[in-house]
Scaffold this motif. Structure first.
Motif, mmCIF file in Angstrom:
data_model
loop_
_atom_site.group_PDB
_atom_site.id
_atom_site.type_symbol
_atom_site.label_atom_id
_atom_site.label_comp_id
_atom_site.label_asym_id
_atom_site.label_seq_id
_atom_site.Cartn_x
_atom_site.Cartn_y
_atom_site.Cartn_z
ATOM 1 N N ARG A 1 49.533 42.545 39.238
ATOM 2 C CA ARG A 1 49.903 42.026 37.962
ATOM 3 C C ARG A 1 50.791 42.999 37.091
ATOM 4 O O ARG A 1 51.394 42.715 36.048
ATOM 5 C CB ARG A 1 48.903 41.137 36.987
ATOM 6 C CG ARG A 1 48.973 39.898 37.288
ATOM 7 C CD ARG A 1 47.651 39.005 36.736
ATOM 8 N NE ARG A 1 47.386 39.495 35.445
ATOM 9 C CZ ARG A 1 46.170 39.006 34.928
ATOM 10 N NH1 ARG A 1 45.254 38.214 35.686
ATOM 11 N NH2 ARG A 1 45.853 39.762 33.863
ATOM 12 N N GLU B 1 46.053 31.115 31.831
ATOM 13 C CA GLU B 1 47.227 30.827 32.485
ATOM 14 C C GLU B 1 48.292 31.763 32.740
ATOM 15 O O GLU B 1 49.043 31.445 33.891
ATOM 16 C CB GLU B 1 47.717 29.922 31.277
ATOM 17 C CG GLU B 1 48.714 28.695 31.843
ATOM 18 C CD GLU B 1 49.246 27.742 30.341
ATOM 19 O OE1 GLU B 1 50.357 27.425 30.677
ATOM 20 O OE2 GLU B 1 48.448 27.724 29.509
ATOM 21 N N THR B 2 48.496 32.641 31.679
ATOM 22 C CA THR B 2 49.379 33.659 32.026
ATOM 23 C C THR B 2 49.189 34.429 33.476
ATOM 24 O O THR B 2 49.829 34.581 34.298
ATOM 25 C CB THR B 2 49.352 34.861 31.005
ATOM 26 O OG1 THR B 2 49.474 34.046 29.857
ATOM 27 C CG2 THR B 2 50.733 35.657 31.026
ATOM 28 N N SER C 1 47.752 33.032 36.059
ATOM 29 C CA SER C 1 47.899 32.227 37.202
ATOM 30 C C SER C 1 49.473 32.292 37.384
ATOM 31 O O SER C 1 50.081 32.326 38.463
ATOM 32 C CB SER C 1 47.386 30.953 37.037
ATOM 33 O OG SER C 1 47.470 30.159 35.884
ATOM 34 N N GLN C 2 50.119 32.038 36.131
ATOM 35 C CA GLN C 2 51.686 31.977 36.402
ATOM 36 C C GLN C 2 52.132 33.255 37.151
ATOM 37 O O GLN C 2 52.880 33.498 37.919
ATOM 38 C CB GLN C 2 52.428 31.905 34.990
ATOM 39 C CG GLN C 2 52.374 30.759 34.574
ATOM 40 C CD GLN C 2 52.880 30.523 33.155
ATOM 41 O OE1 GLN C 2 53.242 31.625 32.356
ATOM 42 N NE2 GLN C 2 52.975 29.259 32.504
ATOM 43 N N GLN C 3 51.442 34.574 36.467
ATOM 44 C CA GLN C 3 51.862 35.838 37.321
ATOM 45 C C GLN C 3 51.321 35.879 38.703
ATOM 46 O O GLN C 3 52.288 36.683 39.624
ATOM 47 C CB GLN C 3 51.447 37.055 36.383
ATOM 48 C CG GLN C 3 52.173 37.327 35.147
ATOM 49 C CD GLN C 3 51.788 38.500 34.431
ATOM 50 O OE1 GLN C 3 50.503 38.726 34.528
ATOM 51 N NE2 GLN C 3 52.290 38.655 33.372
ATOM 52 N N GLU D 1 51.515 33.300 40.521
ATOM 53 C CA GLU D 1 52.572 32.681 41.410
ATOM 54 C C GLU D 1 53.677 33.659 41.698
ATOM 55 O O GLU D 1 54.196 33.677 42.706
ATOM 56 C CB GLU D 1 52.830 31.412 40.759
ATOM 57 C CG GLU D 1 52.300 30.245 40.971
ATOM 58 C CD GLU D 1 52.366 28.902 39.990
ATOM 59 O OE1 GLU D 1 53.631 28.963 39.407
ATOM 60 O OE2 GLU D 1 51.702 28.342 39.557
ATOM 61 N N VAL D 2 54.119 34.187 40.486
ATOM 62 C CA VAL D 2 55.258 35.105 40.724
ATOM 63 C C VAL D 2 54.987 36.030 41.905
ATOM 64 O O VAL D 2 55.691 36.276 42.691
ATOM 65 C CB VAL D 2 55.710 35.944 39.553
ATOM 66 C CG1 VAL D 2 56.628 37.090 39.562
ATOM 67 C CG2 VAL D 2 56.153 35.012 38.375
#
Ligand SMILES: Nc1ncnc2c1ncn2[C@@H]1O[C@H](COP(=O)(O)OP(=O)(O)OP(=O)(O)O)[C@@H](O)[C@H]1O
Ligand SMILES: [Mg+2]
Lengths: 376, 359
Positions: free
Chosen positions: A28, A88-89, A91-93, A95-96
């Motif tokens: 990350r 959340e951040t 998991s967003q990352q 995904e990225v």
């Protein structure tokens, strides 16, 4: 705090958190972390709670206590919310990251494809290079052949030029030759008549010689007959005989003086023989000289007819030769420094020369006369 | 007979036999002027008078060889080795016998200014090389415009040849060297040197490298002259081809002593003999043919003598084979015999000198 409360806090934490590996964190992009254990967290909370509790007096009312607990809960809820947000951040990352990983994989595949293509093209390039090399070589060869052909062409052209020059010369030569031939033909015609005339003359002379020879033969026989004192006495021998008788008479008279008849008769016979020989050699001389004259004339005619009129052609050659000698400067040799072996011929030429001269002088008395005056 | 008068300090009657009365060359040596030159396909010879009746003869092979121009630096060495050279526009040529020997050593082919009796029109270097060899043989003229008698072949009956060009070039060369040139037929020269005993009546044949030259003579006058375009070279070329060796090697074998046409001792000699016989047969057939056609052949009352001369007649057994082959053809005259010249190689040049001395 009661154990019961601690456990409730712990389960709230567990419910609101998520285990993450260091690797994931690193991917990350986080490099530095602060680590706090679950126990420390609980202790922290406990301390906060106790602190809140202890702030009041020991005799905190039930109402107050509930207020503290609510406050603490609120605080905790806030902390948990913050945590959920970061989750959340994360998991967003995540995904990225996954998307990027897919991208990377795609790129990797593309790279592999490209590499394959590159290899294939490199193979083709090598083949092409080889072909190109061969092509260049054959081009060079072709070029060389072309140059040679050009050279040959030039040489041929030079040859042609030379030949045509010679042809021109030859033409000139032939022209001259033709003129000369015309002249010669005319001359030969004259000569032919001359030769014919000479042949007739020669024939006549042969006749004459035959006749003279016959005469000589007859004379010889007569003399022999006379010598043998034959009974047959032709006119001439009769005369000789008369002479002989006279001589004999004279000798007889001499004999009377000194008694030497035989030598005198011998001398007389010799005189007769001499006379015969003289007649013969005279005839022979005449014959020979006539023959020589004739031969000489025939010889001249033959020479004239077979002579090659070269003088008129020398010009072309002499021009060429002059050019050759003009190149003297560019030629160098050691010939003047070297001796060449000289031998003496085994065979003399003296006698041949003498015979030839005799033969020639016989043919021309005038030349002989000249020779005599030149003598010392 | 003639002799220059007024020469000082010279007693002709003492030094020279009574037969030849020489013409002085003005230098007091008492040696006659005039030179003979045999321009042959294989050999070039010169002859000059000396104090004896036997002339001084020089010989050089009519050949040259181009050698690599690197030798330009070694010209001094060539001179020390007595190798005559000519350098000409950055190129280097070795002349004469030296060329023959070098070529033989290295298995190369020599180049020849002449072929079949005549100057080679294609050989570009022919005339310059010939000129150098001739100059080497004749030297400077002993007197101004000294006469040189050189031999020319008669027209051939089997091949067309350019006598005019050939003779013109030689005359030009000699003039440039300061001589007065006179041409004499090659066979006639043989008659001059070999048929004195017969009063110069008979048939002289020069058997050369390029051709056979025939002269029928009556009392020194040439009645018929002709040539056949085959000679020693023809043998060399054919034997070389069948044996797979350079022609110069064959020349060497052919000229080696001991070769006899009746007794070949090896395969090579057998090949040489084969072609020799073929050549002689060819020449005699042509001779018979020429005689049969001709009205100009004189009718001799007595049988005539044939003399053979020239290098190709020198091989052992030549006269035997010649006579043997002659009996097979029909000739319109009676032959008294065939005789080999005493010194066949110099026969022509001696004849040329005799002609020069008659001037
Ligand atoms: N001893 C020998 N035996 C056989 N052949 C010989 C001998 N010596 C020389 N010859 C040959 O004779 C030939 C040369 O003879 P010669 O010098 O008479 O010819 P040429 O005058 O140079 O030629 P041509 O008269 O034909 O122009 C050559 O072929 C040479 O090989
Ligand atoms: Mg000759």
């Amino acid at each position: 705090m009661k154990d019961e409360d601690r456990q409730r806090v712990a389960s709230v934490i567990a419910a609101n958190s998520q285990p993450v590996t260091l690797n994931d964190l690193a991917q990350r992009g986080d490099r530095k972390f602060r680590v706090i254990s679950m126990n420390d967290t609980l202790e922290l909370i406990e301390a906060v709670v106790d602190d809140v509790i202890n702030k009041g007096t020991a005799d905190v009312s039930q109402e107050k206590r509930q207020q503290f607990i609510d406050e603490a809960n609120t605080q905790f809820q806030q902390v948990a919310k913050i945590q959920a947000k970061s989750q959340e951040t994360i998991s967003q990352q995540q995904e990225v990251i996954t998307a990027q990983q897919a991208q990377i994989e795609r790129l990797e595949e593309e790279k592999h494809d490209l590499k394959n293509k590159y290899e294939a093209q490199r193979g083709e390039a090598a083949e092409f290079e080889q072909a190109n090399y061969q092509h260049t070589q054959s081009l060079d060869r072709a070029r060389e052949e072309l140059a040679q052909a050009r050279q040959r062409e030039q040489e041929a052209a030079a040859n042609v030029e030379q030949i045509s020059r010679r042809l021109a010369n030859a033409r000139e030569t032939i022209l001259n030759y033709d003129r000369e031939i015309d002249r010669l033909v005319a001359q030969i015609k004259d000569d032919a008549t001359l030769i014919e005339k000479l042949r007739v003359q020669l024939h006549e002379r042969e006749h004459e010689i035959g006749r003279v020879k016959g005469l000589m033969e007859a004379l010889h026989q007569e003399v022999t007959a006379a010598r043998a004192k034959s009974a047959i006495e032709p006119e001439s021998i009769h005369e000789l005989r008369g002479e002989l008788v006279e001589m004999k008479a004279f000798l007889k008279s001499l004999e009377k003086q000194n008694g030497h008849e035989a030598p005198a008769i011998e001398a007389l016979l010799q005189r007769i023989a001499q006379k015969e020989a003289d007649t013969k050699s005279d005839a022979e001389d005449r014959f020979n000289s006539k023959l020589s004259d004739t031969l000489d004339k025939i010889g001249h005619a033959i020479n004239a007819a077979t002579a090659k009129p070269v003088d008129s052609h020398v010009d072309a050659a002499s021009v060429y030769i002059s050019k050759l000698f003009d190149e003297e400067g560019v030629m160098e040799s050691n010939l003047s420094n070297l001796d060449i072996q000289a031998t003496t011929a085994k065979q003399s030429i003296s006698s041949s020369l003498e015979r030839l001269k005799t033969l020639r002088s016989k043919a021309s008395k005038a030349v002989e006369g000249d020779g005599d005056t030149e003598k010392k | 007979m003639s002799r220059n008068s007024g020469r000082v300090g010279y007693d002709a009657d003492k030094e020279i036999d009574a037969i030849v009365v020489p013409e002085g060359n003005g230098d007091g040596s008492g040696v006659m002027t005039g030179k003979g030159l045999d321009v042959g396909t294989a050999n070039l010879l010169s002859a000059v008078h000396n104090h004896s009746g036997n002339p001084t003869v020089k010989r050089e092979r009519n050949m040259f060889l181009e050698i690599p121009s690197e030798f330009q630096k070694n010209k001094k060495m060539l001179t020390q080795l007595n190798v005559p050279y000519v350098s000409y526009r950055e190129r280097l040529f070795v002349l004469g016998d030296a060329a023959f020997n070098l070529a033989n050593m290295f298995g190369k082919d020599v180049r020849r200014p002449m072929s079949d009796g005549f100057l080679h029109p294609q050989e570009k270097e022919a005339i310059p090389m010939l000129r150098f060899i001739v100059e080497r043989l004749l030297g400077q003229p002993a007197a101004k415009d000294e006469p040189v008698f050189f031999c020319v072949p008669a027209a051939s009956i089997d091949v067309q040849n350019d006598i005019i060009y050939h003779q013109g070039v030689i005359e030009g060369l000699l003039k440039k060297l300061g001589y007065t040139p006179h041409a004499i037929n090659e066979g006639h020269a043989v008659v001059y040197s070999e048929l004195a005993e017969e009063d110069f009546t008979g048939i002289g044949i020069s058997c050369g490298g390029g051709m056979f030259n025939v002269c029928v003579s009556y009392k020194s006058i040439p009645a018929v002259t002709f040539s056949v375009c085959r000679g020693g070279d023809w043998i060399d070329q054919h034997v070389a081809k069948v044996m797979g060796v350079p022609p110069t090697r064959v020349t060497d074998m052919k000229e080696a002593p001991g070769l006899d046409l009746n007794q070949p001792r090896s395969r090579e000699e057998e090949a040489i003999v084969l072609y020799y016989r073929n050549l002689i047969e060819y020449v005699l057939k042509n001779l018979a043919h020429r005689f049969a056609m001709a009205q100009d052949v004189p009718r001799f009352s007595d049988p005539v003598q044939i003399v053979v001369a020239g290098g190709s007649s020198m091989v052992g057994g030549f006269v035997d084979v010649f006579a043997e082959e002659m009996s097979k053809v029909e000739l319109p005259l009676q032959v008294a015999g065939v005789r080999l010249a005493e010194e066949p190689l110099t026969s022509v040049v001696r004849g040329c000198l005799i002609a020069a001395s008659m001037e």
